[in-house]
Design an enzyme around this catalytic site. Structure first.
Site, PDB file in Angstrom:
ATOM      1  N   LYS A  43       0.804  -1.234   0.000  1.00 33.41           N
ATOM      2  CA  LYS A  43       0.000   0.000   0.000  1.00 33.41           C
ATOM      3  C   LYS A  43       0.836   1.283   0.000  1.00 33.41           C
ATOM      4  CE  LYS A  43      -3.296  -1.190  -0.660  1.00 33.41           C
ATOM      5  NZ  LYS A  43      -3.568  -1.927  -1.921  1.00 33.41           N
ATOM      6  N   HIS A  98       7.104  -7.254  -1.950  1.00 34.93           N
ATOM      7  CA  HIS A  98       6.828  -6.553  -0.688  1.00 34.93           C
ATOM      8  C   HIS A  98       7.635  -7.194   0.445  1.00 34.93           C
ATOM      9  CE1 HIS A  98       3.410  -4.465  -2.390  1.00 34.93           C
ATOM     10  NE2 HIS A  98       2.648  -5.504  -2.473  1.00 34.93           N
ATOM     11  N   SER A 128      -4.947   2.906   3.840  1.00 32.96           N
ATOM     12  CA  SER A 128      -5.080   2.248   2.537  1.00 32.96           C
ATOM     13  C   SER A 128      -5.213   0.734   2.726  1.00 32.96           C
ATOM     14  CB  SER A 128      -3.859   2.583   1.672  1.00 32.96           C
ATOM     15  OG  SER A 128      -3.932   1.941   0.435  1.00 32.96           O
TER      16      SER A 128
HETATM   17  S1  PPS Z   1      -0.349  -3.125  -3.153  1.00 37.86           S
HETATM   18  O1  PPS Z   1      -1.678  -3.791  -3.253  1.00 37.86           O
HETATM   19  O2  PPS Z   1       0.224  -3.348  -1.816  1.00 37.86           O
HETATM   20  O3  PPS Z   1       0.566  -3.529  -4.198  1.00 37.86           O
HETATM   21  O4  PPS Z   1      -0.685  -1.564  -3.248  1.00 37.86           O
HETATM   22  P1  PPS Z   1       0.287  -0.393  -3.704  1.00 37.86           P
HETATM   23  O5  PPS Z   1       0.311  -0.328  -5.180  1.00 37.86           O
HETATM   24  O6  PPS Z   1       1.600  -0.492  -3.004  1.00 37.86           O
HETATM   25  O7  PPS Z   1      -0.440   0.890  -3.107  1.00 37.86           O
HETATM   26  C1  PPS Z   1      -1.774   1.217  -3.394  1.00 37.86           C
HETATM   27  C2  PPS Z   1      -1.970   2.684  -3.107  1.00 37.86           C
HETATM   28  O8  PPS Z   1      -1.327   3.462  -4.130  1.00 37.86           O
HETATM   29  C3  PPS Z   1      -2.286   4.312  -4.751  1.00 37.86           C
HETATM   30  N1  PPS Z   1      -1.937   4.545  -6.162  1.00 37.86           N
HETATM   31  C4  PPS Z   1      -1.643   5.757  -6.653  1.00 37.86           C
HETATM   32  N2  PPS Z   1      -1.536   6.965  -6.059  1.00 37.86           N
HETATM   33  C5  PPS Z   1      -1.243   8.016  -6.871  1.00 37.86           C
HETATM   34  N3  PPS Z   1      -1.053   7.918  -8.199  1.00 37.86           N
HETATM   35  C6  PPS Z   1      -1.143   6.731  -8.843  1.00 37.86           C
HETATM   36  N4  PPS Z   1      -0.968   6.658 -10.156  1.00 37.86           N
HETATM   37  C7  PPS Z   1      -1.451   5.580  -8.055  1.00 37.86           C
HETATM   38  N5  PPS Z   1      -1.626   4.265  -8.332  1.00 37.86           N
HETATM   39  C8  PPS Z   1      -1.922   3.651  -7.167  1.00 37.86           C
HETATM   40  C9  PPS Z   1      -3.596   3.555  -4.578  1.00 37.86           C
HETATM   41  O9  PPS Z   1      -4.697   4.394  -4.820  1.00 37.86           O
HETATM   42  C10 PPS Z   1      -3.449   3.087  -3.129  1.00 37.86           C
HETATM   43  O10 PPS Z   1      -3.570   4.158  -2.188  1.00 37.86           O
HETATM   44  P2  PPS Z   1      -4.943   4.631  -1.530  1.00 37.86           P
HETATM   45  O11 PPS Z   1      -4.533   5.602  -0.452  1.00 37.86           O
HETATM   46  O12 PPS Z   1      -5.627   3.432  -0.976  1.00 37.86           O
HETATM   47  O13 PPS Z   1      -5.727   5.313  -2.615  1.00 37.86           O
END
Ligand code: PPS
Length: 284
Positions: A43, A98, A128
């Site tokens: 996340k 991760h 998140s």
């Molecule tokens: S995972 O499932 O652990 O692999 O998730 P991960 O990709 O690490 O994190 C998910 C959060 O990243 C946000 N996200 C983004 N934020 C900004 N810009 C872009 N392009 C983007 N892509 C993914 C996603 O919305 C999750 O955060 P939250 O706060 O839940 O919205």
């Protein structure tokens, strides 16, 4: 789901993980000098970085990210499927993970492979994660943020303690083959972060190509891309109401934490991260 797949004291999701594979990944998986690794505590922006790196590799052309799911472009080494895919993949490979520092493939530490590590305000990671894991069958669910908050501080959430994970990986921050990126900096100035990644990977993009990377890795474009927004996930993994591209903002924790939780979190953060320069954590 009731519990986790426990390995070396770390709780892993129950679907798609096996102790034998986690063991093999750590001791036998060979990382090549030419591989690129994307690493983050769950996340923290892992998939944003995957999208960005894929687009950089294709000089901004979105064809690849729009036709191949992210888990095929950059498989997770610790998962059953990802491990098999990576063993058979042609090099150079893009590898996601991760994993905490001490469970990562040992071969990495004597390789020249480049790793990009994404760090995010753990308070936002917590929020998140609460919304994510509870809508999946991958981990123990709780209806209350209060309970999830307690689990998070104790490290009883998928991939264990954020604090231990972060302390482990930050120990590499002076290494030449390690790039530390912050979600918050990425949000504030995505162009600058993309340039940093290009420099680190030795890729030269002209301004128009960089504009394309910016465009196709933006939150709103990724949210519409079914190869990147998790909408292809199987129904046995996710439940109704699951949204991966949730908010994509910084500071959402302020909408969810009580005053008591703000204080409790600060205390644990101080206790665990006191040895690091505060400048490493550029969030409010
Ligand atoms: S995972 O499932 O652990 O692999 O998730 P991960 O990709 O690490 O994190 C998910 C959060 O990243 C946000 N996200 C983004 N934020 C900004 N810009 C872009 N392009 C983007 N892509 C993914 C996603 O919305 C999750 O955060 P939250 O706060 O839940 O919205």
């Amino acid at each position: 789901m009731t519990d986790y797949c426990w390995f070396e004291g770390i709780p892993f999701p129950v679907l798609g993980f096996q102790k034998e594979i986690l063991k093999e990944v750590r001791h036998k998986f060979v990382i090549g000098d030419e591989d690129t690794i994307i690493l983050a505590y769950p996340k923290s922006g892992t998939n944003w970085l995957i999208e960005t790196v894929c687009l950089i590799q294709k000089k901004g052309n979105p064809e690849w990210v729009q036709s191949v799911p992210f888990w095929e472009r950059s498989p997770w080494v610790e998962t059953e499927i990802g491990y098999q895919a990576l063993i058979n993949k042609e090099r150079p490979r893009l590898i996601s993970s991760h994993l905490p520092f001490h469970l990562f493939p040992r071969s990495f530490f004597s390789s020249k492979a480049k790793m990009i590590y994404v760090l995010r305000n753990p308070r936002d990671v917590l929020v998140s994660g609460y919304f994510f894991w509870n809508k999946t069958n991958l981990a123990k669910n709780t209806e209350s943020l209060r309970t999830y908050f307690e689990w998070f501080l104790k490290g009883k959430v998928p991939y264990g303690s954020w604090f231990e994970h972060t302390r482990g990986w930050l120990s590499m921050r002076e290494s030449e083959n390690f790039l530390l990126l912050c979600y918050e900096d990425f949000k504030k100035d995505p162009r600058r972060s993309i340039e940093k990644i290009c420099d680190f990977l030795g890729k030269k993009l002209d301004p128009e190509e960089l504009d394309m990377v910016l465009k196709y890795s933006s939150f709103h474009v990724m949210k519409e891309n079914k190869m990147s927004n998790f909408s292809l996930l199987n129904e046995d993994v996710v439940n109704e109401g699951f949204v991966f591209m949730r908010k994509g903002t910084t500071g959402d924790w302020k909408n969810h934490f009580t005053e008591e939780q703000v204080e409790a979190f600060d205390k644990v953060f101080q206790e665990n991260m006191a040895g690091f320069p505060p400048g490493l954590f550029p969030w409010e």
